[in-house]
Design an enzyme around this catalytic site. Structure first.
Site: not given
Ligand code: NAD
Length: 287
Positions: A54, A98, A121
């Site tokens: 990412k 994460q 997200d």
């Protein structure tokens, strides 16, 4: 029949290329460089790889990524304080934590602490709710990426029978909402589903996210179906495989995604897309 491969790596690279140009334009017209905070807690090796991918994608597209690598022992209170700080920080457009987080931290509390307009997200109940009522805002990255893969085939999905295998909050459920929004007739199967085979056999689109290698057998696939394999599993020999028996499934399917190189790269590309969307919509900039 041998299925056509949906090349997620290539499609994701094209999205990132377009986003690079878009960011250059945003910098020129609005002096705006979108900022993404990437928070990781602990040393989980798979999570470290995902975060590295990412961050690299941010660098490639011109998004400013700010890393927070926190020790495993970080308390929930300290994590929530950091999220609050990032919520208030005008240079930060997206906040990514994460997952999985260590056991002493509650996942849902963390998700709900992130400002919905910085929830790149797309996990916050606000954003899932918007999708449920056909008013999508920031969309969950993996299902959003799958929709882009489906669109790339040029097929029409309106009215088709779609099956999701797996019903997790961040993949299976928003995936079902995306396909419903696209006009499919949607079924969701999960660990308590009786006779998965029968559900798979009747479906024209099958999206699998169970985390069980070989769960979906190739001979179950209806001829001409589209098969999207979200699963990522590592075999004893260290090879990455999905949840679908790829070699036999491709004999029946019309379209199929490989693992790796299918859905995975799309999840990163849609995260970039969401970060730019968050940066522009928060400032009322028309894309
Ligand atoms: P999860 O463990 O949270 O959920 C798994 C789901 O599968 C559950 O709803 C469970 O009920 C269902 N399931 C289990 N056994 C089943 C069975 N026999 N029949 C039908 N359903 C069954 O997992 P998750 O986080 O949703 O991830 C699923 C998979 O997708 C994993 O392999 C994960 O690594 C992968 N994943 C990939 C990406 C990507 O970008 N490619 C992103 C997220 C997750």
């Amino acid at each position: 029949m041998s299925a056509q491969i949906i090349d997620g790596k290539k499609i994701a690279a094209k999205i990132r290329q377009d986003l690079t140009l878009k960011i250059k334009q945003l910098q020129k017209d609005h002096n705006l460089t979108p900022g993404l905070a990437v928070v990781i807690i602990g040393e989980d090796p798979a999570s470290q790889v995902y975060v590295r991918n990412k961050r690299n994608a941010c660098e490639e597209t011109g998004i400013k990524s700010v890393g927070y690598d926190l020790p495993e022992s970080t308390s929930q209170k300290d994590l929530l304080e950091l999220i609050n700080k990032l919520n208030e920080d005008d240079d930060i457009d997206g906040i990514l934590v994460q997952f999985p987080v260590p056991d002493h931290i509650d996942t849902e509390t963390v998700i709900e602490a992130i400002r919905p307009d910085k929830d790149v997200d797309g996990f916050h109940p606000y954003n899932i709710g918007r999708l449920a009522v056909r008013m999508p805002a920031l969309r969950s990255c993996t299902p959003y990426g799958v929709m882009k893969l489906l669109e790339s085939t040029g097929e029409t999905f309106h009215g088709k029978e779609a099956l999701i295998v797996g019903a997790s909050n961040h993949v299976g459920r928003p995936m079902a909402l995306e396909l419903l929004l696209a006009g499919c007739t949607v079924s969701i199967s999960h660990r308590f589903t009786r006779d998965l085979e029968a559900w798979v056999r009747r479906s024209e689109i099958i999206v699998v996210a169970a985390g069980k290698p070989g769960l979906v057998k190739g001979e179950w696939i209806r001829p001409g179906a589209t098969v999207i394999d979200i699963g990522i599993n590592r075999t004893d020999k260290g090879k990455l495989v999905g949840d679908v028996d790829f070699e036999s499934a491709r004999q029946n399917a019309a379209w199929i995604t490989p693992v790796p190189g299918g859905v995975g790269p799309m999840t990163v590309a849609t995260l970039m897309l969401n970060t730019i969307e968050a940066a522009t919509s928060r400032r009322n900039i028309k894309p």
